[in-house]
Design a protein around this motif. Structure first.
Motif, PDB file in Angstrom:
ATOM      1  N   THR A 156      -2.602  10.283  -4.925  1.00  0.00           N
ATOM      2  CA  THR A 156      -2.087   8.923  -5.130  1.00  0.00           C
ATOM      3  C   THR A 156      -1.557   8.308  -3.846  1.00  0.00           C
ATOM      4  O   THR A 156      -1.486   7.080  -3.732  1.00  0.00           O
ATOM      5  N   ALA A 157      -1.194   9.124  -2.861  1.00  0.00           N
ATOM      6  CA  ALA A 157      -0.774   8.572  -1.570  1.00  0.00           C
ATOM      7  C   ALA A 157      -1.939   7.856  -0.906  1.00  0.00           C
ATOM      8  O   ALA A 157      -1.787   6.751  -0.365  1.00  0.00           O
ATOM      9  N   ALA A 158      -3.125   8.472  -0.952  1.00  0.00           N
ATOM     10  CA  ALA A 158      -4.313   7.843  -0.380  1.00  0.00           C
ATOM     11  C   ALA A 158      -4.678   6.581  -1.156  1.00  0.00           C
ATOM     12  O   ALA A 158      -5.053   5.554  -0.566  1.00  0.00           O
ATOM     13  N   GLN A 159      -4.557   6.628  -2.473  1.00  0.00           N
ATOM     14  CA  GLN A 159      -4.856   5.456  -3.288  1.00  0.00           C
ATOM     15  C   GLN A 159      -3.863   4.329  -3.007  1.00  0.00           C
ATOM     16  O   GLN A 159      -4.248   3.155  -2.916  1.00  0.00           O
ATOM     17  N   ALA A 160      -2.596   4.690  -2.868  1.00  0.00           N
ATOM     18  CA  ALA A 160      -1.561   3.690  -2.603  1.00  0.00           C
ATOM     19  C   ALA A 160      -1.832   2.969  -1.282  1.00  0.00           C
ATOM     20  O   ALA A 160      -1.646   1.750  -1.170  1.00  0.00           O
ATOM     21  N   GLU A 161      -2.271   3.722  -0.290  1.00  0.00           N
ATOM     22  CA  GLU A 161      -2.554   3.119   1.010  1.00  0.00           C
ATOM     23  C   GLU A 161      -3.680   2.090   0.885  1.00  0.00           C
ATOM     24  O   GLU A 161      -3.604   0.996   1.455  1.00  0.00           O
ATOM     25  N   ALA A 162      -4.704   2.418   0.123  1.00  0.00           N
ATOM     26  CA  ALA A 162      -5.813   1.482  -0.074  1.00  0.00           C
ATOM     27  C   ALA A 162      -5.371   0.253  -0.868  1.00  0.00           C
ATOM     28  O   ALA A 162      -5.873  -0.858  -0.646  1.00  0.00           O
ATOM     29  N   MET A 163      -4.422   0.427  -1.777  1.00  0.00           N
ATOM     30  CA  MET A 163      -3.964  -0.687  -2.607  1.00  0.00           C
ATOM     31  C   MET A 163      -3.189  -1.731  -1.815  1.00  0.00           C
ATOM     32  O   MET A 163      -3.085  -2.885  -2.234  1.00  0.00           O
ATOM     33  N   ARG A 164      -2.654  -1.354  -0.682  1.00  0.00           N
ATOM     34  CA  ARG A 164      -1.835  -2.285   0.111  1.00  0.00           C
ATOM     35  C   ARG A 164      -2.646  -3.450   0.669  1.00  0.00           C
ATOM     36  O   ARG A 164      -2.082  -4.459   1.091  1.00  0.00           O
ATOM     37  N   THR A 165      -3.969  -3.322   0.679  1.00  0.00           N
ATOM     38  CA  THR A 165      -4.820  -4.411   1.172  1.00  0.00           C
ATOM     39  C   THR A 165      -5.418  -5.219   0.023  1.00  0.00           C
ATOM     40  O   THR A 165      -6.384  -5.954   0.216  1.00  0.00           O
ATOM     41  N   ALA A 166      -4.857  -5.077  -1.185  1.00  0.00           N
ATOM     42  CA  ALA A 166      -5.376  -5.786  -2.354  1.00  0.00           C
ATOM     43  C   ALA A 166      -5.194  -7.299  -2.190  1.00  0.00           C
ATOM     44  O   ALA A 166      -4.319  -7.757  -1.437  1.00  0.00           O
ATOM     45  N   PRO A 167      -6.002  -8.107  -2.894  1.00  0.00           N
ATOM     46  CA  PRO A 167      -5.902  -9.566  -2.807  1.00  0.00           C
ATOM     47  C   PRO A 167      -4.517 -10.065  -3.203  1.00  0.00           C
ATOM     48  O   PRO A 167      -3.825  -9.437  -4.014  1.00  0.00           O
ATOM     49  N   PRO A 168      -4.096 -11.203  -2.655  1.00  0.00           N
ATOM     50  CA  PRO A 168      -2.755 -11.739  -2.940  1.00  0.00           C
ATOM     51  C   PRO A 168      -2.463 -11.942  -4.424  1.00  0.00           C
ATOM     52  O   PRO A 168      -1.332 -11.753  -4.860  1.00  0.00           O
ATOM     53  N   GLU A 169      -3.486 -12.293  -5.215  1.00  0.00           N
ATOM     54  CA  GLU A 169      -3.232 -12.565  -6.627  1.00  0.00           C
ATOM     55  C   GLU A 169      -2.821 -11.314  -7.409  1.00  0.00           C
ATOM     56  O   GLU A 169      -2.300 -11.428  -8.527  1.00  0.00           O
ATOM     57  N   THR A 170      -3.049 -10.157  -6.824  1.00  0.00           N
ATOM     58  CA  THR A 170      -2.658  -8.919  -7.490  1.00  0.00           C
ATOM     59  C   THR A 170      -1.345  -8.360  -6.932  1.00  0.00           C
ATOM     60  O   THR A 170      -0.894  -7.310  -7.382  1.00  0.00           O
ATOM     61  N   ARG A 171      -0.758  -9.045  -5.989  1.00  0.00           N
ATOM     62  CA  ARG A 171       0.367  -8.482  -5.240  1.00  0.00           C
ATOM     63  C   ARG A 171       1.529  -8.053  -6.121  1.00  0.00           C
ATOM     64  O   ARG A 171       2.090  -6.962  -5.937  1.00  0.00           O
TER      65      ARG A 171
END
Length: 300
Positions: A156-171
């Motif tokens: 989940t650490a690797a997944q969390a890192e990828a999630m930080r670049t998610a689109p603004p509408e999902t922030r």
């Protein structure tokens, strides 16, 4: 008999960062399949169609007529870890391995044949969840010493890192999910072998036992993480239900109580896993899937 990659597998690999090793595996899959059959001295009958998102499965027979299934998965799927998990379970709650050798040349798994067309999704929902919970109870065991599996915190650490670049509408949802993950991984967790991708479609009818799980993406950690994927099973049906958000929360509580898992930890991991899946679906252009997953997470 030529074996082409299932289109669902091709699309799924296209959503992941492609490595040269996986590209080569996909290009050589027909040849790899033939070599794998010859290496194990089994005869092909047919490939399962339309095929899955993670592998090519070929129905085979030994020379004495014994049926089996040969599963060929790309290197990114870490078939060596799947083999290690299935071998550790020894057929208890899971499909049995018929050849415990790991062949790096093809990454194939020779497994007992189950009824691929009959999963828990064929049962009424209440019965399916009861059988699913019974299967999970069998799988949650201590891993072997020196096991090769990553932990829930690591994955989940690797997944969390990828999630930080998610689109603004999902922030807002992403921030909530990341915060929940921080809380959930702050304390020393349980250390049990988990399926990693458990849902009703991963439990098939068998001859040796009524229901056996397949397709693990194994890791080590707490039960609540494993159960979280089951919470959102049959997602479209849940979203169409008049029960709405209250129904989703009742489902969390019912599953948690059935398996003696902490309700809040299950809710937290369900939110994180739904948001993470939703963000990946959005990045892959699967907007409808993403919207369903993110709305479900918001309900919790």
């Amino acid at each position: 008999m030529a074996f082409e990659p299932p289109q669902r597998l091709v699309r799924a690999l296209g959503e992941l960062p492609r490595t040269a090793q996986d590209t080569q595996w996909l290009e050589r899959l027909p040849e790899i399949a033939k070599e794998a059959l010859d290496r194990r001295e089994v005869a092909a009958q047919r490939a399962l169609a339309p095929g899955g998102r993670s592998s090519l499965v070929i129905l085979v027979r030994y020379a004495d007529g014994t049926p089996a299934a040969l599963k060929l998965a790309p290197p990114v799927a870490r078939p060596d870890r799947e083999l290690a998990a299935l071998a550790h379970w020894g057929g208890f709650g899971a499909v049995r391995v018929l050849d415990s050798r790991h062949h790096e040349d093809d990454g194939g798994l020779l497994l007992e044949r189950l009824r691929a067309d009959v999963s828990l999704r064929s049962l009424p929902e209440a019965k399916a969840l009861l059988e699913a919970c019974g299967t999970l109870r069998r799988l949650w065991v201590r891993p072997a010493a020196g096991h090769p599996f990553e932990t829930v915190a690591e994955r989940t650490a690797a997944q969390a890192e990828a999630m930080r670049t998610a689109p603004p509408e999902t922030r807002a949802l992403v921030d909530t999910a990341l915060s929940l993950r921080e809380e959930l991984t702050a304390l020393p967790p349980e250390e049990l072998l988990l399926h990693g991708n458990f849902r009703q479609g991963k439990v098939l009818a068998g001859e040796r036992a009524p229901w056996l799980t397949v397709g693990p993406d194994p890791l080590v950690g707490e039960r609540a993480y494993d159960l979280a994927r089951l919470v959102r099973d049959r997602l479209e049906d849940q979203m169409a239900s008049s029960a709405g958000a209250s129904g989703a929360r009742r489902r969390v509580n019912k599953l948690a109580d059935s398996l003696e898992v902490d309700r809040e930890r299950l809710r937290g991991w369900t939110v994180f896993r739904a948001v993470e899946s939703g963000v990946r679906a959005l990045a892959a252009g699967r907007r409808r899937d993403a919207e369903l997953l993110l709305e479900f997470a918001a309900w919790l």
